[in-house]
Write an enzyme that holds these catalytic residues in place. Structure first.
Site, PDB file in Angstrom:
ATOM      1  N   SER A  25       0.839  -1.187   0.000  1.00 18.09           N
ATOM      2  CA  SER A  25       0.000   0.000   0.000  1.00 18.09           C
ATOM      3  C   SER A  25       0.874   1.236   0.000  1.00 18.09           C
ATOM      4  O   SER A  25       1.661   1.444   0.927  1.00 18.09           O
ATOM      5  CB  SER A  25      -0.924   0.017   1.223  1.00 18.09           C
ATOM      6  OG  SER A  25      -1.704   1.186   1.229  1.00 18.09           O
TER       7      SER A  25
ATOM      8  N   THR B 193      -1.248   4.400   2.183  1.00 19.33           N
ATOM      9  CA  THR B 193      -1.395   4.067   3.595  1.00 19.33           C
ATOM     10  C   THR B 193      -0.039   4.075   4.290  1.00 19.33           C
ATOM     11  O   THR B 193       0.113   4.644   5.378  1.00 19.33           O
ATOM     12  CB  THR B 193      -2.062   2.697   3.765  1.00 19.33           C
ATOM     13  OG1 THR B 193      -3.351   2.732   3.153  1.00 19.33           O
ATOM     14  CG2 THR B 193      -2.221   2.342   5.235  1.00 19.33           C
TER      15      THR B 193
ATOM     16  N   CYS C 160      -9.904   6.658  -4.584  1.00 17.16           N
ATOM     17  CA  CYS C 160      -8.879   6.475  -3.547  1.00 17.16           C
ATOM     18  C   CYS C 160      -7.507   6.107  -4.105  1.00 17.16           C
ATOM     19  O   CYS C 160      -6.540   6.075  -3.348  1.00 17.16           O
ATOM     20  CB  CYS C 160      -9.349   5.459  -2.513  1.00 17.16           C
ATOM     21  SG  CYS C 160      -9.509   3.770  -3.104  1.00 17.16           S
TER      22      CYS C 160
END
Length: 346
Positions: free
Chosen positions: A88, A91, A295
């Site tokens: 990720s 994140t 996102c």
């Protein structure tokens, strides 16, 4: 005319006083919300005021650190273990940089570095670190039952709460208020959608969802979302028609159609999602002020370039706000921090 103006002036003055008192009362109410020691596995577990407090703290940190150039070592002497089962970019970067910016020490661990529940017991990390997990949601719940420190869900197969906090902070900044907005999700019934469904009604946001048949959101999540919509007086509409979902909406949202681990399904998924690409044609039935969220990472089949790189696209502000909202969440769970800026308008 004189009497009319005097009456109007009096009414306006009284109205402003009432409004100011309501704002102060609201700020006092949110100011009393204390989340210290809580975990965050899903925003389903957080009330309307608690979510608003998280957004307020996030906006405060962004203003004080980014715009006022203040150094706030709120997490000095604290560590966070970030344990990732999947890769990720946003994140990891938002958590590492945000935690460091607040004076803390982030520790990144992959599944090759540690084997929780195998070589490592659940309690072996418990006494020394705040844990950040990317796991199956059932594993997160098991860890939270064993842990005595806050556990944050960075992303699970069922929910993605930190993404939704970033999305709603982005919309609050853009529109000035969240109450009464209509968000339309056009895509897969996945973890990001589930978090929208657990949060939107609590902020007074209407939600319209378009998914292909066979890709609907989780049944249990849907039942809870209907309950929340009824409780908070908002609309929740589910359909398989993207244009129906987009009609009269303020915000169009989508996500990847093929997540990590679904590569073998790609050909079938692209066929099943035909007609779901967000384009200016999709936006033509939305409200005149419509905006777009994603996102990331984005693929062309999900949204075309004309929308993605347009002034309607808020994706880059949205990505930046991943950092400020994870900072706001961690500060709220680990400290008694009180925002210094006026309460955000919700």
């Amino acid at each position: 005319l004189i009497n009319c103006c005097s009456t109007c002036l009096t009414n306006c003055t009284l109205g402003n006083l009432i409004k100011k008192k309501a704002i102060h009362a609201g700020a006092a109410c949110l100011g009393s919300v204390n989340l210290k020691g809580r975990s965050c596995l899903t925003l389903k577990d957080f009330s309307s005021d608690e979510i608003k407090k998280l957004l307020w703290v996030s906006g405060d940190l962004k203003h004080r650190i980014k715009h006022e150039k203040q150094y706030l070592p709120l997490l000095q002497g604290k560590s966070i273990a970030m344990i990732f089962e999947k890769r990720s970019t946003r994140t990891r970067m938002s958590t590492e940089t945000g935690f460091s910016l607040l004076g803390g020490h982030p520790c990144f661990l992959t599944s090759q570095d540690i084997h929780l529940g195998v070589n490592e017991s659940w309690s072996s990390l418990d006494s020394v670190m705040l844990s950040w997990l990317v796991y199956k949601h059932s594993t997160l719940e098991e860890l939270d039952r064993e842990a005595s420190i806050p556990i944050i869900n960075g992303l699970s197969d069922l929910y993605h709460p930190i993404q939704i906090l970033a999305d709603f902070l982005t919309l609050q900044e853009h529109y000035g208020s969240l109450n009464g907005l209509t968000v339309s999700w056009i895509g897969d019934g996945n973890n990001v959608l589930h978090s929208f469904m657990m949060t939107a009604a609590k902020l007074g946001v209407h939600l319209k969802v378009a998914t292909p048949k066979g890709y609907e959101p989780d049944k249990g999540v849907t039942e809870e979302a209907h309950r929340l919509a009824k409780q908070h007086g908002t609309q929740l509409i589910l359909t398989s028609d993207p244009m129906e979902a987009a009609r009269d909406s303020n915000v169009l949202v989508t996500d990847t159609w093929v997540s990590m681990g679904q590569e073998e399904e790609k050909k079938k998924r692209l066929k099943d999602f035909h007609g779901y690409q967000i384009s200016m044609q999709t936006g033509s039935v939305a409200k005149s002020d419509w905006t777009f969220l994603h996102c990331l990472p984005r693929k062309m089949e999900e949204v075309d370039d004309q929308v993605f790189y347009s002034s309607r696209s808020l994706v880059f502000s949205e990505a930046e706000n991943r950092k400020w909202t994870i900072m706001g969440l961690i500060v709220s769970l680990l400290t008694d921090y009180t925002p210094q800026i006026p309460m955000l308008k919700f």
